[in-house]
Design an enzyme around this catalytic site. Sequence first.
Site, PDB file in Angstrom:
ATOM      1  N   LYS A 219       0.802  -1.143   0.118  1.00  0.00           N
ATOM      2  CA  LYS A 219      -0.239  -0.074  -0.188  1.00  0.00           C
ATOM      3  C   LYS A 219       1.025   1.101   0.073  1.00  0.00           C
ATOM      4  O   LYS A 219       2.186   1.330   0.175  1.00  0.00           O
ATOM      5  CB  LYS A 219      -0.954  -0.092   1.203  1.00  0.00           C
ATOM      6  N   ARG A 261      -3.098  -9.831   5.219  1.00  0.00           N
ATOM      7  CA  ARG A 261      -3.409 -10.277   3.952  1.00  0.00           C
ATOM      8  C   ARG A 261      -2.304  -9.750   2.826  1.00  0.00           C
ATOM      9  O   ARG A 261      -1.894  -8.326   3.084  1.00  0.00           O
ATOM     10  CB  ARG A 261      -4.859  -9.293   3.497  1.00  0.00           C
TER      11      ARG A 261
END
Length: 282
Positions: A219, A261
């Site tokens: 991210k 995740r």
Amino acid sequence: MSTLRGLPEWGRCAVMGVVNVTPDSFSDGGRWFDTTAAVKRGIDLVADGADLVDVGGESTRPGASRVDEEEELRRVVPVVRGLAAEGVTVSVDTMRARVADRAVAAGAVLVNDVSGGLADPAMVPAVAAAGVPFVVMHWRGFSHDMNSRAVYGDVVTEVVGELRDRMDAVVDGGIPPELIVLDPGLGFAKEAAHDLALVARIDALRELGRPLLVAASRKRFLGHVLAGDTRDGLPPRARERDAATAAVSAIAAYEGAWAVRVHEVRATADAVRVARAVGAAR
């Protein structure tokens, strides 16, 4: 009458591998868009150490537009079915009740909704009827304008409070609390400083009393952290953030997260096992 299937446990922080069946993922840009390729990718992730595989057919990157429901079904259901047939533990990443319902029928054992049931009013009743675990993520709105919602006085206090309120609403909607997993929503309506603060305060999120899913993989906040160490001062591309992802995985595992995740699982699979060993020796 529903049958509660229970929340899978592995005796340590689990590794959730990601299969994006989309042409526009920020992370892999459509590499697994074909059903056969997506199923193979999921099997490969398990071979690399994933405990479960999260299948999604709609990009939720900042600025993404929504995909048509029929197209999402076409993308997701065959991949879920194919992976489940191979014995893979599968979760489905969707904001739509119909997709969740069809995916569970095809073999998914968990529903991961980045909107926490807010995007589709039928989602919570559908998951309650299915009796499967439900991931409730902190969410303030759809991808097309979520960046404008990244306004906080105290991000940890506000995210914890909003997650608590959403969890209560989901329980009121019929999903048993023991089937709820919470996700702080790193990167969703959050700037880099917000994401880092939440990773630093996983202990505050654990006070909500539910298992935590931490989804930091590749991210933007990791790119922001790493940018200062690159030759040109620019953030590394998404696929160049896997070592940084594994670092967050180790932190999350050590702090007691239920699962992390990630897009590439091998380094994270090692990281969560080291975190377990260090925790056991503490």
